[in-house]
Design an enzyme around this catalytic site. Sequence first.
Site, short mmCIF file in Angstrom:
data_model
loop_
_atom_site.label_atom_id
_atom_site.label_comp_id
_atom_site.label_asym_id
_atom_site.label_seq_id
_atom_site.Cartn_x
_atom_site.Cartn_y
_atom_site.Cartn_z
N ASP A 278 0.86 -1.18 0.00
CA ASP A 278 0.00 0.00 0.00
C ASP A 278 0.90 1.23 0.00
O ASP A 278 1.99 1.22 0.58
CB ASP A 278 -0.91 -0.02 1.23
CG ASP A 278 -2.08 0.92 1.10
OD1 ASP A 278 -2.18 1.61 0.07
OD2 ASP A 278 -2.88 0.97 2.04
N SER A 279 0.44 2.30 -0.59
CA SER A 279 1.32 3.44 -0.88
C SER A 279 1.57 4.37 0.28
O SER A 279 2.43 5.23 0.22
CB SER A 279 0.71 4.27 -2.01
OG SER A 279 -0.50 4.87 -1.57
N GLY A 280 0.79 4.25 1.35
CA GLY A 280 0.81 5.26 2.40
C GLY A 280 -0.34 6.23 2.24
O GLY A 280 -0.58 7.05 3.13
N GLY A 281 -1.07 6.12 1.13
CA GLY A 281 -2.18 7.03 0.91
C GLY A 281 -3.29 6.90 1.93
O GLY A 281 -3.93 7.88 2.29
N PHE A 282 -3.52 5.68 2.43
CA PHE A 282 -4.58 5.51 3.41
C PHE A 282 -4.26 6.26 4.70
O PHE A 282 -5.16 6.72 5.40
CB PHE A 282 -4.81 4.02 3.73
CG PHE A 282 -5.94 3.80 4.69
CD1 PHE A 282 -7.27 3.98 4.30
CD2 PHE A 282 -5.70 3.43 6.01
CE1 PHE A 282 -8.32 3.80 5.18
CE2 PHE A 282 -6.75 3.24 6.90
CZ PHE A 282 -8.05 3.42 6.49
N ASP B 164 -2.19 8.33 -3.16
CA ASP B 164 -3.47 9.00 -3.37
C ASP B 164 -3.95 9.60 -2.06
O ASP B 164 -3.37 9.36 -1.00
CB ASP B 164 -4.52 8.00 -3.89
CG ASP B 164 -4.87 6.94 -2.83
OD1 ASP B 164 -3.96 6.55 -2.07
OD2 ASP B 164 -6.03 6.52 -2.77
N GLN C 79 -10.90 7.12 -6.96
CA GLN C 79 -11.48 7.77 -5.79
C GLN C 79 -12.71 8.57 -6.22
O GLN C 79 -13.00 8.68 -7.40
CB GLN C 79 -10.45 8.68 -5.12
CG GLN C 79 -9.28 7.95 -4.45
CD GLN C 79 -9.67 7.27 -3.15
OE1 GLN C 79 -10.81 7.33 -2.70
NE2 GLN C 79 -8.72 6.58 -2.53
N GLY D 155 -11.20 4.34 -1.02
CA GLY D 155 -12.16 5.25 -0.41
C GLY D 155 -13.51 4.65 -0.12
O GLY D 155 -14.50 5.38 0.02
N ASP E 22 -8.52 -7.09 0.31
CA ASP E 22 -7.70 -7.20 1.52
C ASP E 22 -8.51 -6.64 2.68
O ASP E 22 -9.36 -5.78 2.48
CB ASP E 22 -6.39 -6.42 1.39
CG ASP E 22 -6.58 -4.93 1.68
OD1 ASP E 22 -6.28 -4.51 2.82
OD2 ASP E 22 -7.05 -4.20 0.79
N CYS F 294 -13.42 -28.45 9.03
CA CYS F 294 -12.36 -27.50 8.67
C CYS F 294 -11.00 -28.18 8.86
O CYS F 294 -10.77 -28.85 9.87
CB CYS F 294 -12.46 -26.25 9.53
SG CYS F 294 -11.12 -25.04 9.25
N CYS G 42 -8.03 -26.49 8.94
CA CYS G 42 -7.00 -25.56 9.40
C CYS G 42 -6.25 -26.15 10.59
O CYS G 42 -6.74 -27.09 11.24
CB CYS G 42 -7.61 -24.21 9.77
SG CYS G 42 -8.34 -24.14 11.42
N CYS H 25 -8.41 -26.28 13.89
CA CYS H 25 -9.52 -27.25 13.91
C CYS H 25 -9.03 -28.69 13.86
O CYS H 25 -9.69 -29.59 14.39
CB CYS H 25 -10.48 -26.97 12.76
SG CYS H 25 -11.43 -25.45 12.96
N HIS I 193 -7.11 -19.86 11.97
CA HIS I 193 -8.40 -20.36 11.47
C HIS I 193 -9.05 -19.35 10.54
O HIS I 193 -9.56 -19.71 9.46
CB HIS I 193 -9.35 -20.67 12.63
CG HIS I 193 -10.75 -20.94 12.16
ND1 HIS I 193 -11.15 -22.17 11.69
CD2 HIS I 193 -11.83 -20.12 12.04
CE1 HIS I 193 -12.42 -22.10 11.30
NE2 HIS I 193 -12.86 -20.87 11.51
#
Length: 378
Positions: free
Chosen positions: A90-94, A144, A195, A222, A272, A310, A312, A315, A341
């Site tokens: 991620d770019s750091g924009g968030f 962004d 955006q 966004g 994500d 499951c 995993c 489980c 899990h």
Amino acid sequence: MSYELIKKEGRAKRGRLTTVHGVIETPVFMNVGTVAAIKGAVSSPDLVELKAQVELCNTYHLHLRPGDKVVKQLGGIRKFMNWERPVLTDSGGFQVFSLAQLRQIKEEGVSFRSHIDGHKIFMGPEESMQIQSNLGSTIAMAFDECAPALADREYVERSVARTERWLVRCKKEMDRLNALPDTVNPHQMLFGINQGAIFEDIRIENAKRIAKLDLDGYAIGGLAVGETHEEMYRILDAVVPHLPEDKPVYLMGVGTPANILEGVERGVDFFDCVYPARNGRHGHVYTDHGHLNLMNACYELDERPIEEGCQCPACRHHTRAYIHHLLKAKEMLGMRLCVMHNLWYYNTMMEEIRDSLDNGCFAEYKARKLSGYPEKER
């Protein structure tokens, strides 16, 4: 490096993105390792066992600690954390959104105050690309501004116009960095970000303009930042048709299992979210019958696994009663088992989604999956 659209069912896409670090089968969920680690004591070898295809790391946080130049000296982010598969940064924009009280936005970029010690940081498109180049990720995100979902129209218009100008600068700088002789990953890919808050017309016009840049992929940012689920789906319905069908589409920061199913139906390839790890650390686990809170007393004598059938690690080897005990005793193993899990659950769901698209029965799969969740989780 290429994206192959294998099959469609309505607007839902079954794709394959070939990268220098391996093939990504889509739709895919990216496991969030913000500072080069999954919170909950889950290692890179664990992630392989949990069927993860991609790990997501954060430019801003890794720039602060341990420092992107340190990571470059150690061979790049994948070697640093012993992860051989693709990484998206991620770019750091968030952080322009989440650290609103600690930043100032100008045309050149954003000035931050570190959330760790308060020292001043400047990050613009060029700086973000340089940091991501030092990290050597497979896919870099454009820098962004993530405007608040409910911001007024005038603010959003100014913000989107600036983000478009930043995207052009990101592309130019990435091209320069990929040509350097000492770059960690000379095949680093760049995704642009759409955006526009919840204004359909702003979103659509922005999508049309950034599509002309012929980037490696396109994200929708966004969203999941204050609007309702219905508003998010409305924006996806409006915007996705205006993004290139022959490129991967990434819905950033989303979301619940139901959100993902709705996103896939609308043509999204990448997702994500921190939910599986964050909720797992608090004893909340996902099942096909809704999520459970294993902190609750009703699990004290429950000898079943978290979910019957499951496979995993949690489980296969442990009961709800044991994990309940670990959580109440504040033993780290309880948190780790819940996170493992949840990541297995998400990655297995994506596997099932891909299989259903391959077999032309995604609509049936989605309806069946959602029918098991309580109304509030749909």
